[in-house]
Design an enzyme around this catalytic site. Structure first.
Site, PDB file in Angstrom:
ATOM      1  N   TRP A 144      40.862  40.153  38.852  1.00  5.17           N
ATOM      2  CA  TRP A 144      41.463  40.944  37.764  1.00  5.17           C
ATOM      3  C   TRP A 144      41.361  40.204  36.428  1.00  5.17           C
ATOM      4  O   TRP A 144      42.291  40.188  35.629  1.00  5.17           O
ATOM      5  CB  TRP A 144      42.925  41.317  38.066  1.00  5.17           C
ATOM      6  CG  TRP A 144      43.105  41.976  39.390  1.00  5.17           C
ATOM      7  CD1 TRP A 144      42.596  43.176  39.792  1.00  5.17           C
ATOM      8  CD2 TRP A 144      43.855  41.472  40.516  1.00  5.17           C
ATOM      9  NE1 TRP A 144      42.979  43.452  41.083  1.00  5.17           N
ATOM     10  CE2 TRP A 144      43.746  42.432  41.559  1.00  5.17           C
ATOM     11  CE3 TRP A 144      44.600  40.331  40.734  1.00  5.17           C
ATOM     12  CZ2 TRP A 144      44.352  42.261  42.795  1.00  5.17           C
ATOM     13  CZ3 TRP A 144      45.200  40.151  41.980  1.00  5.17           C
ATOM     14  CH2 TRP A 144      45.072  41.115  42.983  1.00  5.17           C
ATOM     15  N   HIS A 145      40.196  39.612  36.187  1.00  4.34           N
ATOM     16  CA  HIS A 145      39.937  38.891  34.938  1.00  4.34           C
ATOM     17  C   HIS A 145      38.831  39.583  34.146  1.00  4.34           C
ATOM     18  O   HIS A 145      37.931  38.940  33.605  1.00  4.34           O
ATOM     19  CB  HIS A 145      39.550  37.437  35.227  1.00  4.34           C
ATOM     20  CG  HIS A 145      40.643  36.634  35.854  1.00  4.34           C
ATOM     21  ND1 HIS A 145      40.424  35.412  36.462  1.00  4.34           N
ATOM     22  CD2 HIS A 145      41.986  36.868  35.953  1.00  4.34           C
ATOM     23  CE1 HIS A 145      41.576  34.948  36.922  1.00  4.34           C
ATOM     24  NE2 HIS A 145      42.538  35.813  36.629  1.00  4.34           N
ATOM     25  N   GLN A 146      38.893  40.906  34.061  1.00  2.13           N
ATOM     26  CA  GLN A 146      37.889  41.657  33.325  1.00  2.13           C
ATOM     27  C   GLN A 146      37.834  41.178  31.875  1.00  2.13           C
ATOM     28  O   GLN A 146      38.877  41.011  31.233  1.00  2.13           O
ATOM     29  CB  GLN A 146      38.195  43.151  33.368  1.00  2.13           C
ATOM     30  CG  GLN A 146      38.187  43.745  34.768  1.00  2.13           C
ATOM     31  CD  GLN A 146      39.538  43.756  35.445  1.00  2.13           C
ATOM     32  OE1 GLN A 146      40.277  42.779  35.363  1.00  2.13           O
ATOM     33  NE2 GLN A 146      39.870  44.842  36.109  1.00  2.13           N
ATOM     34  N   ASP A 192      33.796  39.308  35.296  1.00 10.28           N
ATOM     35  CA  ASP A 192      35.045  39.162  36.040  1.00 10.28           C
ATOM     36  C   ASP A 192      34.830  38.060  37.057  1.00 10.28           C
ATOM     37  O   ASP A 192      33.688  37.766  37.441  1.00 10.28           O
ATOM     38  CB  ASP A 192      35.390  40.480  36.735  1.00 10.28           C
ATOM     39  CG  ASP A 192      36.824  40.552  37.255  1.00 10.28           C
ATOM     40  OD1 ASP A 192      37.557  39.557  37.107  1.00 10.28           O
ATOM     41  OD2 ASP A 192      37.198  41.589  37.808  1.00 10.28           O
ATOM     42  N   HIS A 193      35.898  37.431  37.488  1.00 11.47           N
ATOM     43  CA  HIS A 193      35.812  36.458  38.563  1.00 11.47           C
ATOM     44  C   HIS A 193      35.889  37.203  39.893  1.00 11.47           C
ATOM     45  O   HIS A 193      36.847  37.930  40.145  1.00 11.47           O
ATOM     46  CB  HIS A 193      36.953  35.452  38.470  1.00 11.47           C
ATOM     47  CG  HIS A 193      36.846  34.550  37.289  1.00 11.47           C
ATOM     48  ND1 HIS A 193      37.908  34.264  36.453  1.00 11.47           N
ATOM     49  CD2 HIS A 193      35.795  33.854  36.794  1.00 11.47           C
ATOM     50  CE1 HIS A 193      37.510  33.432  35.503  1.00 11.47           C
ATOM     51  NE2 HIS A 193      36.235  33.182  35.677  1.00 11.47           N
TER      52      HIS A 193
END
Length: 538
Positions: free
Chosen positions: A473-475, A323-324
């Site tokens: 929220w870049h899972q 994630d980021h």
């Protein structure tokens, strides 16, 4: 079975054909293809398959309709976080974040994340796609081919740039409209400190060291243009496309080592729906691995802990979570400035070290304060803006683990952010660059003072980083594509060892792309649809 595309990439004009048939009340016993998840990838796949009128396609979504003002109004996206449109995933307490447990929102409803996100269209860097191709052993995943797909699917509304942008596809992409003066100030600040600026962020800027630009957005006529609305809604009156909402996929039905359908929970009843050709999981980086594990596909030791019979041992299922991670730095306005559009209109990618061959830092300017749960205690200005700055290529890796044999029981999410010391070093450079940008002369007409972090160094800076860290929220990456022992799918997105089952969403990324993940998930959907059509052509 013949799966040939009746390609119609032209986006409907405003006031043109819209859906005349809503989500179906009752499913049929079986379909040719079942696509699980109506998000950024699943919406693309369902539409592309349904372009052939001779096949029956079922698109299943756990959430509900996207017909909500909080979805359609670009400025209202924060109201979806923590609502019924959010899965509400929660990571485990993380010692590398001073014991904090991060909320890991993911979209639940038609459009998935593309219905609750900040609408940024970021294609990823050339290096990302060439890495995907190398990991998969297939040049079709490489940058040159992916660039062709992007040109084909875009309906670009900015200055014509035929080398990089398309103008007749279903995805309406436009530059931020009438952006805030602080968005322009960010571009001026970038130039001031030697970072180049570009007319848009999805061309030359992401082939080299990076740069800054106004964001590309999925907004049309002032309304969110999610990938569901781009792909499925104009096609949803077709009799061969069925959309089921409020239907949760529990597991894939397997006969031996072949997928033959799905088991779903709908209106309180468990129902089995057959798939004559294939099942595609596009449920996202949390739910796709979860469904695989509850179907007996995963690490045999992990499944054995809960008595789930092992159909296929794949130890990489649920591993490699990425994630980021972001660290907000905040300034107070000298005079209030209302946010414009989504409140995030300028973006920047740059390198923490000059010897790198691609950006490893990601910046999105947010036109209001965005503290973490911990940094809010430091004091947040009533009127201010945040540099939402983070790690574009984190070194830390997390994992997902079962907590029960019950498919409705949540997974344990060990995000493990900032566990790798390399991420701490990169985060220091990230915050320092963030402060250099925000304190540049370009912002002085708009800024009264820096609020946080201020002039902090050493251990105090590290402590701020761990307190400020939040997710973009870049899972992604939990069912990765590749050829090693930890890979879950091959270059064709087929699950290793299982026939008739593919995964096509952000979970298949070998590593997280450099930037927001919505646009890369659309590419994954396009590639999956192309692979399915080819595999089932006569």
């Amino acid at each position: 079975m013949t799966i040939q595309a009746d390609m119609d990439d032209h986006a409907p004009e405003p006031g043109g054909r819209e859906s005349r048939r809503g989500p179906t009340d009752e499913p049929k016993p079986a379909y040719d293809f079942i696509v699980c998840g109506a998000g950024a990838s699943g919406s693309v796949i369902a539409r592309r398959l349904a372009e052939n009128p001779d096949i029956q396609v079922l698109l299943i979504e756990a959430g509900s309709s996207d017909a909500s003002e909080t979805v359609l109004d670009p400025a209202s996206w924060p109201l979806n976080l923590g609502s019924e449109r959010d899965w509400g995933f929660q990571a485990q307490p993380n010692p590398h974040l001073n014991g904090r447990s991060l909320s890991m929102s993911m979209g639940k409803g038609l459009g998935g994340g593309s219905s609750i996100n900040v609408m940024v269209w970021a294609r990823g860097h050339r290096r990302d796609w060439d890495f995907f191709a190398a990991e998969a052993g297939d040049p079709a995943w490489g940058y040159d081919n992916v660039l062709d797909i992007y040109r084909r699917i875009e309906n670009w509304q900015g200055k014509p740039d035929p080398e990089y942008r398309g103008s007749s596809g279903p995805v309406w992409v436009q530059p931020a409209s009438e952006p805030s003066p602080v968005a322009h100030a960010m571009l001026d600040a970038a130039r001031e400190i030697g970072i180049p600026t570009y007319e848009h962020p999805n061309g030359r800027m992401m082939e080299g060291a990076g740069g800054a630009a106004l964001s590309d957005m999925l907004v049309r006529d002032g309304r969110r243009h999610s990938l569901y609305r781009a792909y499925v809604q104009p096609w949803s009156d077709r009799p061969n496309l069925t959309v089921l909402t409020e239907t949760t996929v529990l597991r894939v039905v397997l006969e031996g080592k072949r997928a033959t359908g799905v088991e779903v929970l709908r209106a309180g009843q468990v129902v089995t729906i057959g798939a004559r050709a294939e099942v595609v999981l596009s449920l996202g980086a949390i739910q796709s691995p979860k469904v695989l594990m509850h179907s007996g596909i995963g690490d045999e030791a992990e499944l054995g802990r809960y008595g789930i019979p092992v159909v296929q041992h794949l130890p990489g299922v649920g591993q490699n979570l990425q994630d980021h991670v972001s660290f907000g730095c905040t300034w107070e306005y000298s005079e209030p400035i209302a946010p414009c559009n989504s409140g995030s209109e300028a973006t920047l990618y740059w390198k923490s070290r000059p010897e790198l061959d691609a950006p490893d830092l990601l910046f999105c300017q947010v036109e209001f304060p965005v503290p973490s749960d911990r940094t809010a205690a430091r004091g947040v200005p009533q009127h201010g803006w945040t540099m939402f700055a983070g790690l574009a290529q984190p070194a830390s890796r997390g994992r997902l683990r079962l907590q029960s044999a019950d498919p409705l029981s949540p997974l344990m999410i060990d995000a493990n952010m900032m566990s790798d010391p390399a991420d701490v070093a990169t985060a220091r450079a990230c915050v320092e660059l963030c402060r250099e940008l925000g304190n540049a002369k370009a912002f002085r007409p708009f800024v009264r003072a820096e609020v946080m972090p201020g002039e902090v160094k050493g251990a105090a800076l590290d402590d701020y980083i761990r307190d400020a860290a939040v997710t973009y929220w870049h899972q992604s990456c939990t069912a990765k594509m590749g050829r090693d022992a930890m890979s879950v799918v091959d270059a064709s997105l087929k699950v290793y060892g299982i026939d008739g089952l593919r995964v096509a969403d952000g979970s298949i990324m070998p590593r997280v792309t450099t930037g927001n993940t919505q646009a890369p998930c659309a590419i994954i959907g396009e590639r999956a649809a192309e692979l399915l059509r080819t595999a089932h052509a006569a």
